[in-house]
Design an enzyme around this catalytic site. Structure first.
Site, mmCIF file in Angstrom:
data_model
loop_
_atom_site.group_PDB
_atom_site.id
_atom_site.type_symbol
_atom_site.label_atom_id
_atom_site.label_comp_id
_atom_site.label_asym_id
_atom_site.label_seq_id
_atom_site.Cartn_x
_atom_site.Cartn_y
_atom_site.Cartn_z
ATOM 1 C CD GLU A 143 -26.600 39.058 -33.465
ATOM 2 O OE1 GLU A 143 -27.241 39.231 -32.603
ATOM 3 O OE2 GLU A 143 -27.337 38.610 -34.828
ATOM 4 C CB CYS A 148 -25.232 38.570 -25.565
ATOM 5 S SG CYS A 148 -25.554 37.117 -26.238
#
Ligand code: NAD
Length: 507
Positions: A260, A294
């Site tokens: 991720e 993110c």
């Protein structure tokens, strides 16, 4: 600070735990300062290699028992953990805000995300379904079932210091795995606090000690996990640079990596957008968590017909932003995580100017009263060409790049024209362009939204992204499958031994 006491954080803390209790640690001393006011919060003794070995050995033993617990019984433990988190939501949310620097609301939201994933995992513990298939052979039965993998290593980033760990851990646990967590060395106390909250639940229920390993330390701990063939799955959240290193090391031993990584997320604002929603979604996406998500909105791709209007509205909205202590709920923007991040922000501003970027909201580092930590920066906006080098990169700070488009095909090409592929959105009330954006020739990201910004995902969906974001999926939907191994079973209850594909073999 009351919240530290409520979380059993003391002046000196151990960075090593097997779950039920913390162990003496023998590595370097990590000092956790708050980016909010620069003050020392507490110290943590990091793990050395021997401490790591102790935690892994304990995890291996714990797995032998834990995997035999029925999944719904494992779910019951997670249910109780959810309750313990509910009881500690306030102090843990405050610590997240104080150690990481995000707003208090977002700190609470992060703990709520942990509670939500616990609830999700409890239900899932009764739904780890496999398929059954029809065999081509008579009197044969075929089905598949899912078994746990063993030790799941979790490497996490500073910006979601508790939620990302829980996404992984709660699912991994109900699947029958044991976990070893290497949190970010920038937010170690959040990890200690999680372990303290959960230890009581584990002890009360006689859960085998070792299912909840904690090994605090620098990147070397992540490297140990990546190279360790006793760890069949490494779930790593962080920069693309880190993910490439972890992916290569885990791949070299043919282990599994769930990655991720960084994003470079864009919102397309069409001439058919509800401009009010578009502005609100864009501003929250760009400045929330001081641009350190993110999924932060880093690029705005705006149709030429509404470009000037959007520009004016953005400048006006940025004037309203108040920057300061994130624990004060009147502030919208808190600090960056540390001074290195501030340097990264300054370098990006310089690079953008050098390439010809025009700042319509100027950036800069804030000084003076309230900003003593040196970590507060101004959210800024630059008009750019989509092909600038700096626009291709993720700078983990509140810098928004503004660009113009003419046709929806161009907008989608610009949106897709970066190495990362995490989150994306389109603001439009036009059904055709919304559907085009979501189609196979639309956004190439793991997340594609309509009339919602790029950040703020719910736990029910699978979370993750494509290309340099790493391809992993965590959290909801069927992401649990990443934490299990699939076994296909064929059972012959006939008196013959027919072979598949009709092959004849006589002895
Ligand atoms: P980082 O890559 O610097 O560190 C992340 C973690 O990896 C830390 O625990 C660090 O110690 C460890 N690490 C660093 N190098 C390593 C190596 N070579 N081997 C093993 N472990 C290593 O990231 P950060 O600054 O903490 O976090 C910000 C980054 O994380 C951003 O790029 C952001 O987009 C990304 N992020 C992604 C997601 C997602 O779900 N896609 C979520 C949160 C953060």
């Amino acid at each position: 600070m009351d919240f530290l006491a409520a979380l059993k954080i003391t002046e000196k803390n151990s960075g090593v735990s097997t779950g039920n209790s913390s162990l003496p640690a023998h590595g370097e001393l990590i000092v956790s300062h708050s980016p909010v006011d620069g003050k020392l919060i507490a110290t943590i003794q990091a793990a050395d290699k021997n401490d790591y070995e102790t935690v892994i050995a304990k995890a291996q033993t714990a797995f032998l028992e834990w995997r035999t617990w029925p999944a719904p019984k494992r779910g019951e433990i997670v249910r109780q953990i959810g309750d313990a988190l509910r009881a500690h939501k306030e102090p843990l949310g405050k610590l997240v805000s104080y150690e990481m620097g995000k707003s208090l609301q977002e700190g609470y939201g992060e703990v709520q995300e942990m509670i939500d994933i616990c609830d999700f995992a409890v239900g899932l513990s009764r739904q780890l379904y496999g398929l059954s298939m029809h065999s081509e052979r008579p009197a044969h039965r075929m089905y598949e079932q899912w078994h746990p993998l063993g030790i799941v290593g979790i490497i996490s980033a500073f910006n979601f210091p508790v939620a990302v760990w829980s996404w992984n851990t709660m699912l991994a646990w109900i699947c029958g795995n044991v976990c070893v967590w290497k949190p970010s060395e920038k937010t170690p106390l959040c990890a200690v606090a999680c372990h303290n909250i959960i230890a009581d639940v584990l002890k009360r229920n006689d859960v085998p000690d070792g299912i909840n390993g904690l090994v605090i330390g620098g990147r070397e701990v992540g490297e140990w996990l990546s190279a360790d063939s006793r760890v069949p799955l490494v779930s790593a959240t962080g920069s693309t640079r880190m993910g490439k290193a972890v992916g290569a090391t885990v791949g070299a031993r043919l282990g599994r990596a769930l990655l991720e990584l960084g994003g470079n997320n864009a919102i397309i604002i069409s001439q058919h957008a509800d401009l009010d929603i578009a502005i609100r979604g864009s501003v929250f996406g760009a400045v929330g968590t001081a641009g350190q998500r993110c999924t932060t909105t880093r690029r705005l791709i705006v149709h030429e017909a509404v470009y000037d209007t959007i520009k004016t509205k953005l400048v006006a909205a940025y004037k309203q932003l108040s920057i300061g202590d994130p624990l004060d709920e009147n502030n919208h923007v808190g600090p960056l995580i540390d001074k290195d991040a501030v340097i990264g922000y300054q370098k990006a501003l310089e690079a953008c100017k050098k390439e010809g970027g025009r700042f319509i909201v100027e950036g800069g580092v804030l000084e003076g009263k309230g900003f003593e930590s040196g970590c507060y920066v101004k959210p800024c906006i630059a008009e750019v060409d989509p092909h600038f080098n700096i626009v291709q990169q993720e700078t983990f700070a509140p810098i928004l790049y503004l660009m113009k488009y003419n046709t929806i095909d161009d907008a989608i090409a610009i949106q897709n024209g970066v190495p990362q592929g995490l989150s994306s959105s389109i603001m439009t009330l036009n059904l055709r362009e919304a559907e085009q954006f979501l189609s196979a020739n639309g956004s190439d990201c793991g997340i594609a939204n309509v009339n919602i910004g790029t950040s703020g995902a719910e736990i029910g969906g699978a979370f993750g992204g494509e290309k340099e974001t790493g391809g992993g999926r965590e959290s909801g939907s069927d992401a649990w499958k990443a934490y299990m191994r699939r076994q296909t079973n064929t059972i012959n209850y006939s008196t013959q031994l027919p072979l598949a594909q009709g092959i004849k073999f006589h002895v």
